[in-house]
Design an enzyme around this catalytic site. Structure first.
Site, PDB file in Angstrom:
ATOM      1  N   LYS A 105      11.384  -2.579   0.268  1.00 54.47           N
ATOM      2  CA  LYS A 105      10.196  -2.919  -0.521  1.00 54.47           C
ATOM      3  C   LYS A 105       8.932  -2.378   0.152  1.00 54.47           C
ATOM      4  O   LYS A 105       8.087  -1.763  -0.496  1.00 54.47           O
ATOM      5  CB  LYS A 105      10.143  -4.452  -0.662  1.00 54.47           C
ATOM      6  CG  LYS A 105       8.918  -5.000  -1.349  1.00 54.47           C
ATOM      7  CD  LYS A 105       9.150  -6.422  -1.809  1.00 54.47           C
ATOM      8  CE  LYS A 105       8.727  -7.478  -0.805  1.00 54.47           C
ATOM      9  NZ  LYS A 105       7.273  -7.614  -0.638  1.00 54.47           N
ATOM     10  N   SER A 106       8.807  -2.578   1.448  1.00 61.03           N
ATOM     11  CA  SER A 106       7.587  -2.126   2.146  1.00 61.03           C
ATOM     12  C   SER A 106       7.438  -0.616   2.046  1.00 61.03           C
ATOM     13  O   SER A 106       6.342  -0.099   1.796  1.00 61.03           O
ATOM     14  CB  SER A 106       7.659  -2.525   3.627  1.00 61.03           C
ATOM     15  OG  SER A 106       7.574  -3.913   3.758  1.00 61.03           O
TER      16      SER A 106
ATOM     17  N   ARG B 169       4.551   1.899  -0.141  1.00 62.78           N
ATOM     18  CA  ARG B 169       3.728   2.922   0.541  1.00 62.78           C
ATOM     19  C   ARG B 169       3.981   4.310  -0.033  1.00 62.78           C
ATOM     20  O   ARG B 169       3.043   5.073  -0.275  1.00 62.78           O
ATOM     21  CB  ARG B 169       4.009   2.880   2.040  1.00 62.78           C
ATOM     22  CG  ARG B 169       3.384   1.633   2.702  1.00 62.78           C
ATOM     23  CD  ARG B 169       4.130   1.280   3.955  1.00 62.78           C
ATOM     24  NE  ARG B 169       3.452   0.267   4.752  1.00 62.78           N
ATOM     25  CZ  ARG B 169       3.618  -1.058   4.607  1.00 62.78           C
ATOM     26  NH1 ARG B 169       4.402  -1.530   3.653  1.00 62.78           N
ATOM     27  NH2 ARG B 169       2.984  -1.902   5.391  1.00 62.78           N
TER      28      ARG B 169
ATOM     29  N   GLY C 164       1.494  -9.382  -3.001  1.00 61.52           N
ATOM     30  CA  GLY C 164       0.383  -9.297  -2.046  1.00 61.52           C
ATOM     31  C   GLY C 164       0.256  -7.895  -1.484  1.00 61.52           C
ATOM     32  O   GLY C 164      -0.856  -7.399  -1.268  1.00 61.52           O
TER      33      GLY C 164
ATOM     34  N   ARG D 296      -3.595 -16.573  -2.589  1.00 54.29           N
ATOM     35  CA  ARG D 296      -3.403 -15.987  -1.260  1.00 54.29           C
ATOM     36  C   ARG D 296      -4.705 -15.440  -0.670  1.00 54.29           C
ATOM     37  O   ARG D 296      -5.584 -14.992  -1.397  1.00 54.29           O
ATOM     38  CB  ARG D 296      -2.306 -14.921  -1.340  1.00 54.29           C
ATOM     39  CG  ARG D 296      -1.000 -15.610  -1.749  1.00 54.29           C
ATOM     40  CD  ARG D 296       0.180 -14.737  -1.694  1.00 54.29           C
ATOM     41  NE  ARG D 296       0.451 -14.249  -0.349  1.00 54.29           N
ATOM     42  CZ  ARG D 296       1.328 -13.301  -0.086  1.00 54.29           C
ATOM     43  NH1 ARG D 296       1.991 -12.739  -1.066  1.00 54.29           N
ATOM     44  NH2 ARG D 296       1.536 -12.917   1.152  1.00 54.29           N
TER      45      ARG D 296
ATOM     46  N   ASP E   2       9.320 -12.015   7.670  1.00 52.03           N
ATOM     47  CA  ASP E   2      10.000 -12.195   6.390  1.00 52.03           C
ATOM     48  C   ASP E   2      11.407 -12.780   6.542  1.00 52.03           C
ATOM     49  O   ASP E   2      11.996 -13.250   5.565  1.00 52.03           O
ATOM     50  CB  ASP E   2      10.082 -10.856   5.640  1.00 52.03           C
ATOM     51  CG  ASP E   2       8.704 -10.400   5.170  1.00 52.03           C
ATOM     52  OD1 ASP E   2       7.807 -11.249   5.045  1.00 52.03           O
ATOM     53  OD2 ASP E   2       8.525  -9.193   4.941  1.00 52.03           O
TER      54      ASP E   2
ATOM     55  N   LYS F   2       2.203 -17.255   2.555  1.00 50.76           N
ATOM     56  CA  LYS F   2       3.026 -16.244   1.883  1.00 50.76           C
ATOM     57  C   LYS F   2       3.152 -16.621   0.402  1.00 50.76           C
ATOM     58  O   LYS F   2       2.340 -17.378  -0.107  1.00 50.76           O
ATOM     59  CB  LYS F   2       4.396 -16.150   2.569  1.00 50.76           C
ATOM     60  CG  LYS F   2       4.306 -15.614   3.998  1.00 50.76           C
ATOM     61  CD  LYS F   2       3.936 -14.146   3.997  1.00 50.76           C
ATOM     62  CE  LYS F   2       3.829 -13.596   5.405  1.00 50.76           C
ATOM     63  NZ  LYS F   2       3.291 -12.256   5.445  1.00 50.76           N
TER      64      LYS F   2
ATOM     65  N   ARG G  77       5.815 -21.343   3.135  1.00 54.59           N
ATOM     66  CA  ARG G  77       7.245 -21.250   3.469  1.00 54.59           C
ATOM     67  C   ARG G  77       7.674 -22.265   4.525  1.00 54.59           C
ATOM     68  O   ARG G  77       8.852 -22.619   4.589  1.00 54.59           O
ATOM     69  CB  ARG G  77       7.592 -19.819   3.922  1.00 54.59           C
ATOM     70  CG  ARG G  77       7.573 -18.853   2.764  1.00 54.59           C
ATOM     71  CD  ARG G  77       7.949 -17.435   3.157  1.00 54.59           C
ATOM     72  NE  ARG G  77       8.077 -16.623   1.942  1.00 54.59           N
ATOM     73  CZ  ARG G  77       8.042 -15.294   1.908  1.00 54.59           C
ATOM     74  NH1 ARG G  77       7.878 -14.607   3.016  1.00 54.59           N
ATOM     75  NH2 ARG G  77       8.183 -14.655   0.759  1.00 54.59           N
TER      76      ARG G  77
ATOM     77  N   ARG H  33      12.048 -15.341  -1.272  1.00 50.99           N
ATOM     78  CA  ARG H  33      12.776 -15.507   0.001  1.00 50.99           C
ATOM     79  C   ARG H  33      13.264 -16.954   0.201  1.00 50.99           C
ATOM     80  O   ARG H  33      14.239 -17.186   0.896  1.00 50.99           O
ATOM     81  CB  ARG H  33      11.919 -15.039   1.180  1.00 50.99           C
ATOM     82  CG  ARG H  33      11.593 -13.552   1.090  1.00 50.99           C
ATOM     83  CD  ARG H  33      11.213 -12.915   2.394  1.00 50.99           C
ATOM     84  NE  ARG H  33      10.473 -11.690   2.170  1.00 50.99           N
ATOM     85  CZ  ARG H  33      11.022 -10.507   1.866  1.00 50.99           C
ATOM     86  NH1 ARG H  33      12.319 -10.376   1.788  1.00 50.99           N
ATOM     87  NH2 ARG H  33      10.264  -9.448   1.662  1.00 50.99           N
TER      88      ARG H  33
END
Ligand code: S3P
Length: 430
Positions: A25-26, A30, A96, A124, A316, A343, A347, A389
């Site tokens: 995902k990250s 990008r 986010g 957030r 994470d 988050k 969490r 998550r």
């Protein structure tokens, strides 16, 4: 097995099989943002199927980059550095990463636009976006208390030296993305090392940047060129199955083509200390990212303590580690993780509540938990709190509980891992 938005999980005997995951995902975020900014057509194989990355694609599409889905890849026709003003506010959904990192890109563009998100994203913190971008010369307005929506008026930026007050890869990235479009040099220094995908991606797209310990510098005015890339499998998705395997001595799992970037793979060290034997059977590098095949075998599950810099690297993965903590021999202490409170949900509170519903003893701290080991948990109704998550972490804990566990709000797993429930069905011997 399931109704609309809930999943029932039964106890399992072990986890076995081969896992091939969709793109990280990250990294997907990008590559999509930089591909949209670059000149030429970027071609991305194994792009994340999560809803968060779909939000990023929709946003860059609205900014004038043409996004084309072929059978094997996502293609993005980049704008060569200049986006067009979108016709409507940009919807970042639950993401986010989309809102924060795109803010850095938009700060260097010659128009004003608004970014908004869903109920969770609207809560957030965004002051961390406002501060550096305003210092660079953009105007960033938020709602009361520094929350979304954001209105960004971009323009001519100047390079700054910025020390990020929280260890956040998103903040580091947005400063670098704005720095790429600023006049002069931008330096960003982080208190602890966080994931370095932006640095690697910027280099892959042709930008030069320098790192010295936790300081990174980039010169403005550099132009990006399109790339062809394979997005490594998401190690944060693999984490749920690695932790599930760790729960059952005798489990054996192969994870193929997974991202093994050292700033993301701290979980493997922690799980090794907890008794999971793992070996990397193939390893290659692609655009600076390590991709490998991992083989793991579970033994007795020991508890460990996690804190300091390690917590930032594992941010994470901490919910799922906490969710398996009661089953460890010796228990776990997880500290220095206050960021978990801001988050997709709080969490720390969500994990405490769900573990307690399953009969666990948990000591909650402002920055983490102390969780005694050797506990037996029972099935219960647990709530995802709308957080992908949390839903997946408790699906894992449920595999070792007595009786059935009902995960409410289970569909939220698709934010990062669209295939999670099917994969769990395949790999868990229930
Ligand atoms: C991310 C950084 C982390 C992480 C998030 C993805 C990224 O957030 O929790 O899931 O891709 O840079 P922070 O930057 O807020 O720590």
């Amino acid at each position: 097995m399931s109704t609309q938005n809930e999943q029932i999980i039964r106890p399992a005997r072990n986890i076995a099989g081969t896992l091939r995951l969709r793109g990280d995902k990250s990294i997907s975020h990008r590559y999509a943002m930089l591909g949209a900014l670059a000149a030429g057509t970027t071609r991305l194989q194994n792009f994340s199927t999560g809803a968060d990355c779909a939000s990023t694609l929709a946003c860059v599409g609205a900014l004038g980059a043409r996004v084309n889905r072929t059978e094997s890849a996502i293609e993005i026709d980049g704008c060569g550095g200049r986006f067009r003003a979108p016709d409507a506010p940009l919807d970042c959904g639950n993401s986010g990463s989309t809102m924060r990192m795109l803010s850095g890109v938009l700060a260097g563009q010659q128009f004003s636009c608004e970014l908004f998100g869903d109920e969770s994203l609207s809560q957030r913190p965004m002051k961390r976006v406002v501060e550096p971008l305003e210092r660079m010369g953009a105007k960033v307005e938020t709602s009361d208390g520094g929350k979304p929506p954001l209105r960004i008026t971009g323009g001519k930026l100047k390079g700054i030296e910025y020390y990020t007050p929280v260890a956040s890869a998103q903040v580091k990235s947005l400063v670098l993305f704005a720095g790429l479009q600023a006049e002069g040099e931008t330096i960003v220094e982080e208190p602890l090392r966080t994931r370095d995908h932006s640095e690697l991606a910027l280099r892959a797209f042709g930008a030069e940047l320098h790192r010295s310990k936790n300081r990174i510098s980039i010169l403005g005015g550099q132009k990006l060129k399109a790339i062809e890339a394979f997005v490594p499998g998401d190690i944060s998705s693999a984490a749920f199955f690695l932790c599930a395997a760790a729960l059952f001595p005798g489990s054996s799992l192969v994870v193929e083509a997974v991202g093994l970037n050292p700033t993301r793979s701290a979980l493997l060290d922690v799980l090794a200390a907890m008794g999971l034997r793992s070996s990397v059977v193939t390893l290659e590098e692609h655009h600076g990212e390590l991709i490998g095949t991992l083989k793991v075998e579970a033994g007795e599950l020991k508890g460990v303590s996690v804190g300091g810099a390690q917590s930032a690297m594992l941010i994470d993965e901490l919910p799922v580690l906490a969710a398996i903590a009661p089953f460890t021999k010796g228990g776990m202490e997880i500290r220095d993780a206050k960021e978990l409170r801001v988050k997709e949900s709080d969490r720390i509170a969500a994990v405490t509540e769900n573990l307690r519903s399953m009969g666990a003893e948990v000591n909650e701290h402002e920055d983490g938990w102390s969780i005694p080991g050797g506990q037996n948990l029972h099935g219960a109704e647990v709530d995802s709190h709308g957080d992908h998550r949390i839903a997946m972490a408790f699906a894992v804990a449920a595999l070792r509980a007595e009786g059935e566990t009902r995960i409410m709000g289970a569909n939220t797993a698709s934010i990062s891992f669209g295939e999670f429930w099917d994969t769990l069905n395949e790999l868990a011997d229930q």
